[in-house]
Design an enzyme around this catalytic site. Structure first.
Site, PDB file in Angstrom:
ATOM      1  N   ALA A 180      -3.916  -1.920   5.218  1.00 15.20           N
ATOM      2  CA  ALA A 180      -3.588  -0.732   6.015  1.00 15.20           C
ATOM      3  C   ALA A 180      -2.181  -0.830   6.590  1.00 15.20           C
ATOM      4  CB  ALA A 180      -4.611  -0.564   7.140  1.00 15.20           C
ATOM      5  N   TYR A 181      -1.855  -1.979   7.173  1.00 16.85           N
ATOM      6  CA  TYR A 181      -0.527  -2.143   7.776  1.00 16.85           C
ATOM      7  C   TYR A 181       0.569  -2.055   6.716  1.00 16.85           C
ATOM      8  CZ  TYR A 181       3.358  -4.361  10.236  1.00 16.85           C
ATOM      9  OH  TYR A 181       4.585  -4.627  10.787  1.00 16.85           O
ATOM     10  N   ALA A 182       0.437  -2.848   5.645  1.00 18.76           N
ATOM     11  CA  ALA A 182       1.454  -2.831   4.595  1.00 18.76           C
ATOM     12  C   ALA A 182       1.498  -1.481   3.894  1.00 18.76           C
ATOM     13  CB  ALA A 182       1.184  -3.950   3.586  1.00 18.76           C
ATOM     14  N   SER A 220       1.035   1.444   5.203  1.00 20.36           N
ATOM     15  CA  SER A 220       1.822   2.363   6.022  1.00 20.36           C
ATOM     16  C   SER A 220       3.311   2.052   5.925  1.00 20.36           C
ATOM     17  CB  SER A 220       1.355   2.307   7.486  1.00 20.36           C
ATOM     18  OG  SER A 220       1.670   1.049   8.089  1.00 20.36           O
ATOM     19  N   LYS A 221       3.661   0.755   5.814  1.00 16.86           N
ATOM     20  CA  LYS A 221       5.057   0.360   5.713  1.00 16.86           C
ATOM     21  C   LYS A 221       5.631   0.675   4.335  1.00 16.86           C
ATOM     22  CE  LYS A 221       5.471  -1.336   9.857  1.00 16.86           C
ATOM     23  NZ  LYS A 221       6.368  -0.687  10.840  1.00 16.86           N
TER      24      LYS A 221
END
Length: 293
Positions: free
Chosen positions: A148-150, A152-153
């Protein structure tokens, strides 16, 4: 405001989101020290008062709130040198085990919120004769439980590439700054979120992913503890935001530069094994065989 000015001269305000702590706080102070008027985004009034200083004007925008962004755009008016999109949250969990509500929250803050602020900043930048620069924090490598974090990035980096090409003829730069490990509180905040997600997992998910999640939490804590000081990261960002001829991409720290090069050079399976190797020491004793890659 003029494009011919070097970074030591103030020429228009700079907006820094997520300036309460860490990289954002250090960047706001570094830019203020260089003589720029900084609109520093914080989350609470108490943080605003603690941050207030010469050349630093705290603002309290929720980047997921349209009314807050409108108010920020009105405050900026026609005097914008640069936007540093730094605000963000880290929600780390296996793809299967992360509830959709958490996926949406991650993307609301790390992607859609930044796009909304960038749209407002682009309107201000293109209404000026001078060049402004819009900075987006990108990424190229997704470790275990960083989907999820990566994600979004990665999406934010794609947006930055498109934006750079769209605004090039208007004299506006879109720059990606990709930090590696930086000494901030994000690991502590992420650990609290990860513990909450682990507690909500099913028994089967805990059996399959529990050791991985504990390794991810330990790795993240070690990663940031041994990282680049926030003040050093701020100098890179300040240079990117104010130099006459910026590069399209900057990395912060040797680890970020290394992972960027490896992601381009290594086959996927070999990169998988390398990332698993980095994570292996953080597994609890007797659980190292659980590392996948």
């Amino acid at each position: 405001m003029t494009t011919s000015r070097e970074c030591g001269e103030a020429s228009g305000g700079i907006v820094v989101t997520g300036a309460s702590t860490g990289i954002g706080l250090a960047t706001a102070r570094e830019l203020a020290h260089r003589g720029f008027h900084v609109l520093a985004g914080v989350r609470r009034e108490s943080e605003a008062e603690a941050l207030r200083a010469p050349n630093i004007e705290p603002v309290i925008p929720d980047i997921t709130d349209r009314d807050h962004i409108t108010a920020l755009e009105e405050r900026v008016g026609g005097s914008l040198r640069a936007l540093v999109n730094n605000a963000g949250i880290a929600i780390n969990a296996p793809v299967e085990a992360l509830p959709m509500s958490e996926w949406r929250r991650q993307f609301d803050v790390n992607l859609f919120g930044h796009i909304a602020v960038t749209q407002a900043a682009a309107r201000a930048a293109t209404q000026q004769e001078a060049r402004s620069q819009l900075h987006l924090d990108g990424g190229r490598v997704a470790m275990h439980a960083y989907g999820a974090y990566a994600g979004s990035k990665f999406a934010l980096e794609a947006v930055s590439d498109s934006l750079r090409r769209e605004l090039a003829s208007q004299g506006v730069e879109a720059i990606v700054v990709a930090p590696g490990a930086v000494k901030t509180n994000i690991a502590m905040d992420g650990a609290v979120t990860a513990d909450r997600i682990v507690a909500a997992m099913t028994a089967d998910q805990n059996r399959r992913y529990g050791p991985l999640m504990q390794a991810i939490i330990a790795h993240s804590a070690s990663f940031t503890t041994n990282g680049t000081p926030a003040g050093e990261a701020a100098k890179v960002i300040a240079k990117a935001a104010t130099t006459r001829n910026p590069r399209t991409r900057y990395t912060i720290g040797r680890d970020a530069a290394m992972l960027t090069r490896l992601s381009r050079a290594l086959p996927d399976r070999l990169l998988d094994r390398f990332l698993a190797f980095l994570l292996r020491p953080h597994y609890a004793t007797g659980r190292k065989a659980q590392v996948h890659g």
